[in-house]
Design an enzyme around this catalytic site. Structure first.
Site, PDB file in Angstrom:
ATOM      1  N   GLN A  70     121.576  18.295  52.571  1.00 52.99           N
ATOM      2  CA  GLN A  70     121.267  17.864  51.196  1.00 52.99           C
ATOM      3  C   GLN A  70     121.190  16.356  50.960  1.00 52.99           C
ATOM      4  O   GLN A  70     120.289  15.875  50.268  1.00 52.99           O
ATOM      5  CB  GLN A  70     122.313  18.451  50.230  1.00 52.99           C
ATOM      6  CG  GLN A  70     122.011  18.145  48.786  1.00 52.99           C
ATOM      7  CD  GLN A  70     123.010  18.705  47.790  1.00 52.99           C
ATOM      8  OE1 GLN A  70     123.013  18.310  46.650  1.00 52.99           O
ATOM      9  NE2 GLN A  70     123.860  19.625  48.188  1.00 52.99           N
ATOM     10  N   GLU A 192     129.815  17.892  51.152  1.00 53.67           N
ATOM     11  CA  GLU A 192     129.992  17.547  49.737  1.00 53.67           C
ATOM     12  C   GLU A 192     131.448  17.471  49.271  1.00 53.67           C
ATOM     13  O   GLU A 192     131.916  16.436  48.785  1.00 53.67           O
ATOM     14  CB  GLU A 192     129.221  18.590  48.891  1.00 53.67           C
ATOM     15  CG  GLU A 192     129.480  18.539  47.407  1.00 53.67           C
ATOM     16  CD  GLU A 192     128.878  17.313  46.745  1.00 53.67           C
ATOM     17  OE1 GLU A 192     127.735  16.969  47.043  1.00 53.67           O
ATOM     18  OE2 GLU A 192     129.575  16.695  45.908  1.00 53.67           O
ATOM     19  N   ASP A 221     126.708  14.598  47.933  1.00 52.37           N
ATOM     20  CA  ASP A 221     125.442  14.721  48.661  1.00 52.37           C
ATOM     21  C   ASP A 221     124.290  14.061  47.905  1.00 52.37           C
ATOM     22  O   ASP A 221     123.739  13.052  48.336  1.00 52.37           O
ATOM     23  CB  ASP A 221     125.107  16.203  48.867  1.00 52.37           C
ATOM     24  CG  ASP A 221     125.908  16.818  50.000  1.00 52.37           C
ATOM     25  OD1 ASP A 221     126.412  16.065  50.845  1.00 52.37           O
ATOM     26  OD2 ASP A 221     126.023  18.046  50.042  1.00 52.37           O
ATOM     27  N   GLY A 300     135.741   7.516  28.369  1.00 55.83           N
ATOM     28  CA  GLY A 300     135.592   6.220  27.725  1.00 55.83           C
ATOM     29  C   GLY A 300     136.589   6.034  26.593  1.00 55.83           C
ATOM     30  O   GLY A 300     137.592   6.735  26.515  1.00 55.83           O
ATOM     31  N   GLY A 301     136.292   5.125  25.714  1.00 58.65           N
ATOM     32  CA  GLY A 301     137.222   4.794  24.644  1.00 58.65           C
ATOM     33  C   GLY A 301     137.138   5.711  23.436  1.00 58.65           C
ATOM     34  O   GLY A 301     137.923   5.570  22.503  1.00 58.65           O
TER      35      GLY A 301
HETATM   36  N1  COA Z   1     115.679  17.869  68.409  1.00 58.26           N
HETATM   37  C1  COA Z   1     116.768  18.017  69.206  1.00 58.26           C
HETATM   38  N2  COA Z   1     118.025  17.963  68.749  1.00 58.26           N
HETATM   39  C2  COA Z   1     118.182  17.775  67.428  1.00 58.26           C
HETATM   40  C3  COA Z   1     117.109  17.616  66.544  1.00 58.26           C
HETATM   41  C4  COA Z   1     115.795  17.657  67.097  1.00 58.26           C
HETATM   42  N3  COA Z   1     114.716  17.525  66.334  1.00 58.26           N
HETATM   43  N4  COA Z   1     117.587  17.437  65.301  1.00 58.26           N
HETATM   44  C5  COA Z   1     118.923  17.487  65.396  1.00 58.26           C
HETATM   45  N5  COA Z   1     119.287  17.693  66.668  1.00 58.26           N
HETATM   46  C6  COA Z   1     120.637  17.777  67.206  1.00 58.26           C
HETATM   47  C7  COA Z   1     121.395  16.501  67.070  1.00 58.26           C
HETATM   48  O1  COA Z   1     120.978  15.592  68.057  1.00 58.26           O
HETATM   49  C8  COA Z   1     122.825  16.983  67.267  1.00 58.26           C
HETATM   50  O2  COA Z   1     123.069  17.161  68.651  1.00 58.26           O
HETATM   51  P1  COA Z   1     124.324  16.527  69.447  1.00 58.26           P
HETATM   52  O3  COA Z   1     125.520  16.619  68.554  1.00 58.26           O
HETATM   53  O4  COA Z   1     124.405  17.384  70.649  1.00 58.26           O
HETATM   54  O5  COA Z   1     124.004  15.131  69.750  1.00 58.26           O
HETATM   55  C9  COA Z   1     122.763  18.367  66.658  1.00 58.26           C
HETATM   56  O6  COA Z   1     121.395  18.679  66.460  1.00 58.26           O
HETATM   57  C10 COA Z   1     123.491  18.608  65.383  1.00 58.26           C
HETATM   58  O7  COA Z   1     123.473  17.477  64.510  1.00 58.26           O
HETATM   59  P2  COA Z   1     124.664  17.272  63.479  1.00 58.26           P
HETATM   60  O8  COA Z   1     124.287  16.209  62.545  1.00 58.26           O
HETATM   61  O9  COA Z   1     125.923  17.091  64.242  1.00 58.26           O
HETATM   62  O10 COA Z   1     124.681  18.673  62.689  1.00 58.26           O
HETATM   63  P3  COA Z   1     125.904  19.602  62.285  1.00 58.26           P
HETATM   64  O11 COA Z   1     125.268  20.797  61.684  1.00 58.26           O
HETATM   65  O12 COA Z   1     126.851  19.847  63.383  1.00 58.26           O
HETATM   66  O13 COA Z   1     126.666  18.756  61.158  1.00 58.26           O
HETATM   67  C11 COA Z   1     126.843  17.576  59.068  1.00 58.26           C
HETATM   68  C12 COA Z   1     126.177  18.712  59.837  1.00 58.26           C
HETATM   69  C13 COA Z   1     126.161  17.503  57.712  1.00 58.26           C
HETATM   70  C14 COA Z   1     128.329  17.896  58.886  1.00 58.26           C
HETATM   71  C15 COA Z   1     126.683  16.249  59.827  1.00 58.26           C
HETATM   72  O14 COA Z   1     125.335  16.069  60.124  1.00 58.26           O
HETATM   73  C16 COA Z   1     127.214  15.037  59.081  1.00 58.26           C
HETATM   74  O15 COA Z   1     128.413  14.816  58.976  1.00 58.26           O
HETATM   75  N6  COA Z   1     126.281  14.209  58.563  1.00 58.26           N
HETATM   76  C17 COA Z   1     126.617  12.965  57.908  1.00 58.26           C
HETATM   77  C18 COA Z   1     127.168  13.175  56.523  1.00 58.26           C
HETATM   78  C19 COA Z   1     126.260  14.000  55.669  1.00 58.26           C
HETATM   79  O16 COA Z   1     125.124  13.688  55.428  1.00 58.26           O
HETATM   80  N7  COA Z   1     126.842  15.066  55.121  1.00 58.26           N
HETATM   81  C20 COA Z   1     126.267  15.793  54.045  1.00 58.26           C
HETATM   82  C21 COA Z   1     125.308  16.762  54.427  1.00 58.26           C
HETATM   83  S1  COA Z   1     124.618  17.418  52.960  1.00 58.26           S
END
Ligand code: COA
Length: 481
Positions: A70, A192, A221, A300-301
């Site tokens: 998001q 979030e 988010d 607020g106030g």
């Molecule tokens: N091709 C190949 N690999 C891909 C890819 C693509 N096009 N797109 C994503 N990936 C891989 C990434 O390289 C990563 O691999 P790795 O960990 O082995 O290096 C993997 O997909 C997963 O990415 P990640 O961001 O860790 O996803 P997740 O589902 O495990 O975590 C979140 C999700 C949201 C918790 C995390 O991305 C995060 O903390 N983001 C930052 C804060 C944020 O925006 N949070 C709010 C989200 S609404």
């Protein structure tokens, strides 16, 4: 592209001023700004096109959109509505995880995905495949901004470090959402509600005698996505002067704290005495060390509270937020049938009212309970008394005025049919947003490879065979999507 034009003319005048500064000065003093015409102040001549027909604010800006879930998608959707060409890179066969999360229509992209990815194009690329890396390199050279919200370190693990990107395209802006900024939690994944809790919102939301609460508004988010969009636009503006890109980081904790600013204000006020506008003050409940939860007290106030309206026994949203704004106190007294409060020293001034707010709102509620929330709204607004009916999502979805302004929009989608979404809440008079449906997974892969990145059809066929743009189990057969 307006941004480019402005930049070109600036570069030109800079070059001139280096070579012959005196001449430039002379020219400036001879020619009044109006006569200098087209490039006065480095800006093009004001467009003669009618407002809304001179393109979009971010026309020409190219975004490499590596976002998911998001926070990041909120940001790039906004930029796309403002005219940027947003190329969303997704993992072959999988895509943004939200495509299948909270699915309501079998086989169709979820509303979670469709409502956060309008006006974008989708290309599937395995970013860890050597050929995928080649495509990404071309995209990095082509685009102005890379936006990502992977877990900390994920972009680096793809080999796309800031140093690498900056060397390949020194003009590129690299914008990231992370859960936390540098510090003890910088490596943590964040969603979030984690941000709402760590950014100070949860500890200050809820009732005094209850647990901390998260809010339904996605301040962690979508709020951080909004912050990031401003950072990106600012970096693009600065790039017009410097010619180089920069990193933009928005931590979700910071974004939530920014939105909870008034609660940090109150934390510091506590040192100087009780927070008199909090209803616990009137109830004689002592304050502790930290900003407390304030229920529905106004931040607020001007004291406010949520009051029952006619029908509250069966309708969970038959309530209204009522603000006892000091300048209209007399009107409130007349409306609720308490004209004597206007002159009674126990009620006539805000300080006199503060200790008895609960009782005062109780009396006002006796009046609001005799009317529907919309009747209260009409009666109060006629007297300039600020109130807000608690609108349900059903009522918002059906509200004509929101449809008329494009804030609530109906969109047609090839696999799910018609659905409602929230359009661009930022209205520009000369850059009108139109809401286009979200792309299917990889819908534009071939188009971007050939028309944007210049791959020949032979090269595209090779890329398809390699598995760089198709799911691992069916490299040769799969079409771009
Ligand atoms: N091709 C190949 N690999 C891909 C890819 C693509 N096009 N797109 C994503 N990936 C891989 C990434 O390289 C990563 O691999 P790795 O960990 O082995 O290096 C993997 O997909 C997963 O990415 P990640 O961001 O860790 O996803 P997740 O589902 O495990 O975590 C979140 C999700 C949201 C918790 C995390 O991305 C995060 O903390 N983001 C930052 C804060 C944020 O925006 N949070 C709010 C989200 S609404």
């Amino acid at each position: 592209m307006a941004v480019r034009k402005a930049k070109k003319s600036k570069t030109k005048s800079k070059a001139k001023s280096k070579a012959a500064p005196k001449k430039v000065l002379k020219l400036k003093s001879k020619k009044p700004a109006a006569k200098a015409g087209a490039k006065a102040n480095g800006l093009p001549k004001p467009s003669s096109k009618p407002f809304g027909q001179a393109g979009k604010a971010l026309d020409g800006v190219k975004i490499l959109d590596f976002t998911h879930v998001q926070s990041g998608p909120t940001c790039t959707q906004l930029l796309a509505w403002l005219g940027a060409d947003c190329i969303k890179v997704e993992r072959p066969g999988v895509g943004d995880i939200t495509r299948t999360q909270l699915r309501d229509v079998k086989g169709a992209d979820s509303l979670y995905f469709t409502m956060l990815n309008h006006n974008k194009r989708s290309i599937t690329i395995d970013s860890k495949h050597p050929k995928g890396k080649d495509i990404l390199n071309r995209l990095i050279k082509h685009c102005d901004v890379l936006v990502e919200n992977f877990a900390p370190g994920a972009l680096d693990r793809m080999g796309l470090t800031w140093e690498y990107i900056h060397k390949l395209n020194p003009r590129m802006i690299v914008a990231s959402v992370k859960g936390f900024g540098p510090g003890p939690y910088e490596d943590c994944k964040v969603y979030e509600n984690v941000a709402q809790c760590t950014g100070g919102a949860a500890s200050t939301t809820g009732f005094l005698d209850g647990p901390p609460l998260v809010t339904g508004a996605q301040i962690g988010d979508s709020g951080t996505g909004l912050h990031l969009a401003l950072g990106i636009v600012s970096a693009l503006y600065q790039r017009n002067r410097t010619g180089r890109g920069q990193r933009v980081l928005c931590a979700m904790q910071d974004g939530v704290l920014n939105l909870s600013r008034v609660k940090l204000r109150d934390q510091q006020r506590l040192k100087h005495g009780p927070l008199t506008e909090y209803s616990q003050y009137g109830q004689g409940i002592p304050f502790k060390e930290a900003t407390p939860r304030a229920g529905n007290d106004s931040g607020g106030g001007q004291p406010g509270w949520i009051l029952k309206c006619k029908g509250y026994e069966t309708d969970p949203n038959a309530y209204i937020y009522f603000i006892t704004q000091a300048p209209v106190w007399a009107s409130i007294c007349d409306l609720i049938g308490k004209p004597e409060w206007k002159t009674d020293p126990e009620y006539a001034t805000p300080p006199a009212r503060l200790p008895k707010l609960k009782a005062i709102f109780g009396v006002i509620e006796e009046w609001t309970m005799t009317k529907t929330k919309f009747e209260v709204m009409d009666l109060c607004n006629a007297k300039d008394i600020p109130v807000g009916p608690i609108l349900s999502m059903k009522e918002i979805a059906e509200e004509k005025s929101l449809r008329d302004t494009g804030t609530v929009v109906e969109v047609d989608h090839p696999t799910r049919g018609k659905y409602l979404t929230v359009g661009n809440p930022i209205k520009l008079s000369d850059s009108i947003s139109d809401v286009k449906r979200s792309p299917l997974l990889g819908e534009h892969t071939e188009e971007i490879l050939t028309k944007v990145l210049g791959y020949s059809s032979k090269e595209v066929a090779e890329i398809k065979m390699s598995g760089a743009i198709t799911p691992p189990d069916k490299p040769a057969k799969a079409e771009a999507a």
